[in-house]
Design an enzyme around this catalytic site. Structure first.
Site, mmCIF file in Angstrom:
data_model
loop_
_atom_site.group_PDB
_atom_site.id
_atom_site.type_symbol
_atom_site.label_atom_id
_atom_site.label_comp_id
_atom_site.label_asym_id
_atom_site.label_seq_id
_atom_site.Cartn_x
_atom_site.Cartn_y
_atom_site.Cartn_z
ATOM 1 C CG ASN A 1 -0.213 0.134 2.520
ATOM 2 O OD1 ASN A 1 0.975 -0.181 2.596
ATOM 3 N ND2 ASN A 1 -0.896 0.584 3.558
ATOM 4 C CB THR B 1 13.580 -7.639 14.243
ATOM 5 O OG1 THR B 1 14.736 -7.042 14.844
ATOM 6 C CG2 THR B 1 12.394 -7.363 15.138
ATOM 7 C CB SER C 1 11.529 0.493 19.812
ATOM 8 O OG SER C 1 11.267 -0.417 18.743
ATOM 9 C CE1 TYR D 1 9.669 -3.425 13.286
ATOM 10 C CE2 TYR D 1 11.787 -3.008 14.317
ATOM 11 C CZ TYR D 1 11.020 -3.699 13.408
ATOM 12 O OH TYR D 1 11.591 -4.656 12.621
ATOM 13 C CD GLN E 1 16.295 -9.703 7.412
ATOM 14 O OE1 GLN E 1 16.538 -10.403 6.450
ATOM 15 N NE2 GLN E 1 15.494 -8.667 7.355
ATOM 16 N NE ARG F 1 22.669 6.618 11.246
ATOM 17 C CZ ARG F 1 22.033 5.750 12.032
ATOM 18 N NH1 ARG F 1 20.816 5.357 11.732
ATOM 19 N NH2 ARG F 1 22.596 5.291 13.129
ATOM 20 C CB THR G 1 26.870 9.766 14.212
ATOM 21 O OG1 THR G 1 25.965 9.277 13.212
ATOM 22 C CG2 THR G 1 27.417 11.105 13.792
ATOM 23 N NE ARG H 1 17.988 3.393 17.905
ATOM 24 C CZ ARG H 1 17.684 2.502 16.972
ATOM 25 N NH1 ARG H 1 17.674 1.218 17.261
ATOM 26 N NH2 ARG H 1 17.376 2.882 15.753
ATOM 27 C CD GLU I 1 21.087 0.971 21.742
ATOM 28 O OE1 GLU I 1 20.381 0.214 21.069
ATOM 29 O OE2 GLU I 1 21.966 1.702 21.223
#
Lengths: 428, 428
Positions: free
Chosen positions: B32, B145, B180, B182, B209, B242, B254, B327, B329
């Site tokens: 979508n 994940t 998170s 997610y 993954q 990144r 970074t 984050r 963690e």
């Protein structure tokens, strides 16, 4: 203490509200009458006659006790409702009953399944975000279920497990084997809340509750308008409550399958005391605390025998007929669930007795003409290869709630007609 | 084999489609364009220029290879889309990439958080119900994940853990500590799928993954119109991708925080081979099979050093500047995750090398003028006490999708104007 009760119109929410109000706490309720509306759609309903809406309930409460309970009619999946409640009533504790609590409902068909998870997960996410934004020091007391654990072949601890593996050790969330998409939704909530505690420093107590039985509390007995709902049907009723109704109407008691399934149970009076104890002894900042909230373990057959015996004491000829199990669950299994933390805080259990069952018989007998018998036997199954109901013949209520075309705050629990202008939204 | 690929327009979905089509499988895609639309709203986008829609992609594929890939533009949260796909294209295997895959997106604010869980959980529930109703023998290959596990102080096994506790033993789902909302949504999916396998006898493989890197596959290189998207921004970009962009544009690399966080990584070529292997070796009926899908473990600092070294080989002066970790963690932790099952099925890993990084540099350099630099540094945080963005200043796209007023099947990924008649639905 200012206590926000989410799902304050429900079987447990309303008695909790009165219990805490009577003990001097300020109480605000939120409910969208979803439970009433699913019953209206299904043609089932509460055995006990209950007041038509929260306004009637809190008015009666004020008349009877002089105490004030405030309320919002609204849907917790809507951010505006949650935000407004937190702004108007900054709570010291949140007692979160605001979820769809039925395994069979969640397994009946796709729409009800999705609605259960959507409603429960989004409600709780909204509450977590409201805590993060408006009330980071508030304590969340969340109702979970013992059904999150399923029936593992090891002792069930209270939420966390000390794991030794390959010579290393950690304290990790107890593994879950939920038995329906409803039970899965409660596991999702626990996952989200544990993360929010870890990431945001939120205080939370997850109450993994056993099966609750009972009809009355000290407060519901004060006035007929203060009665709480009592469900006995295949979707919303639970084992002991359903057996008591079956005994009174002369229907055989119907354990599912072998009936050797063991579960934790508790009296509704202990539910009220447990949530009070949790509120009075909040979790630390960042702590995800889990209590297993039940007082006794029984097999389903043991419950049936108890009801049969209590029935014979009052002249009822009660029979037991195990029926094919509509669920996927182990019927013979190890079960030893810990439940020590609430006792340490001061819980004094009301244990199940034939006397209690006798009191339940009395209330059921008074409402006997309200029993809708064709909703008692199981019609919803989730065995492999069996589809209870095709997605095409589903629930208009669930579809409407999921598509966002249902008004957010139905007045007095009756859904309003769907606005004509919304019909074409999805195909636009 | 008939393979239904959900999320077939994405970074991995589109290369998987071409890879399987080239190997003779019949492939049908559903997407979508949600990923494209969130980028449009944010003002970010793919480094690589990608074809404007799936129709252009499959047309180019047919022109270049003569092979046919079919497709549906539609939203998997809508039952009608899922039902139609299963009726029109009864699949032998379903590869399910159709989810929002970004931790920062899910933590930015309430609406994006709720959209992530709503979208991911409901998509997967719809797929499970469609399998139960229409395709009970089909094999679900679901992308999860490694982030579901978090960083426990014990070895991470492949989805299941043999637990010894108080003298008893069971094989139970591996405890999860997602990082998170997610990552929580992926844990929810795993919970739902494991239950569906146990209750309904569904076949499923959950591929947990690691972090994928790489821009090109054999098939994307065949024609510019076949390129896949490549994200490098703070929301959708992942560490190695990144860093490579930062190296090319002369920005310091970074790492977040200490950079000692260890994770599993894999080449995009290995993703394609892993999902192929899973499809070719389906799970048994009722089996919830979990593979940890990565090939190597690195710390973030090790990745940065590798990119720096590869840069110096080609004359780039690359510096490293660790930035405050946005984050929550652990930055120093034990990490040893098993990843043996896919190797047993025949995976031959493409290990990370400076040569691969050099190839990535080449592609990035060709697209250097497309880099939007002000979306690279982290602006989304989820530390305790920090609110990135109030619920009031949120995402119109997320609000529209959640309120059901967004058209289900946007043409060519561009959202249509919201119908005027829908404006008042919620306040009706």
């Amino acid at each position: 203490m200012k206590v926000l009760i989410l799902g304050g119109d429900g079987y447990l929410g309303w008695p909790t509200a009165m219990y805490l109000s009577r003990r001097g706490h300020e109480v605000h309720l939120v409910d969208n009458y979803l439970r009433r509306r699913v019953h209206t759609e299904a043609g089932s309903g509460s055995l006990t006659p209950i007041a038509p809406d929260l306004e009637t309930r809190v008015t009666a409460w004020r008349e009877v006790t002089g105490a004030t309970i405030t309320m919002t009619e609204g849907d917790l999946t809507e951010w505006s409702v949650v935000e407004q409640a937190f702004r108007d009533f900054p709570p010291d504790a949140i007692i979160h009953y605001g979820e769809i609590p039925a395994a069979p409902y969640s397994m009946k068909d796709r729409a009800r399944s999705v609605l259960t998870q959507y409603n429960n997960v989004v409600n709780t996410l909204n509450v977590l975000w409201a805590m993060h934004e408006f009330a980071p020091d508030t304590h969340l007391v969340k109702l979970g279920t013992m059904g999150e654990y399923g029936t593992p072949n090891i002792d069930i601890e209270e939420g966390w497990l000390e794991v030794n593996h390959n010579g290393r050790q950690d304290r990790l969330p107890f593994p879950k084997l939920p038995g329906s998409f409803y039970h899965c939704s409660k596991v999702h909530d626990s996952t989200n809340i544990e993360f929010a505690c870890r990431a945001w420093g939120i205080r939370a107590t997850d109450l993994n509750q056993g099966v609750v039985y009972g009809i009355e509390t000290e407060e519901t007995k004060l006035d007929p308008r203060l009665a709480t709902r009592f469900d006995y049907d295949e979707i919303w009723g639970t084992a002991l409550n359903r057996f008591c109704v079956q005994a009174i109407i002369g229907h055989p008691l119907t354990p599912y399958g072998k009936g050797e399934q063991r579960r934790g149970f508790l009296n509704i009076l202990d539910t009220l005391r447990c949530v009070e104890l949790a509120c009075l002894h909040p979790a630390e900042r960042g702590e995800f605390r889990v209590f297993n909230q039940f007082t006794e373990q029984f097999s389903i057959n043991e419950l049936a025998e108890l009801v049969k015996k209590a029935g014979s004491e009052v002249g009822l000829d009660v029979t037991i007929e195990n029926v094919a199990n509509p669920r996927v669950e182990k019927e013979t299994h190890y079960y030893n669930a810990k439940h020590e933390e609430l006792l340490k805080l001061g819980l004094e259990p009301h244990l199940l007795s034939e006397t209690l069952v006798g009191h339940m018989f009395d209330v059921i007998r008074r409402n006997r003409d309200r029993v809708i018998t064709d909703h008692i036997l199981p019609r919803t199954t989730w065995r492999a290869g069996v589809l209870t109901q095709s997605a095409d013949s589903s629930s208009a209520l669930a579809d409407d709630l999921l598509s966002g075309t249902m008004p957010a705050r139905p007045h007095h629990g009756r859904p309003r007609p769907r606005p004509a202008s919304a019909q074409g939204v999805h195909s636009a």
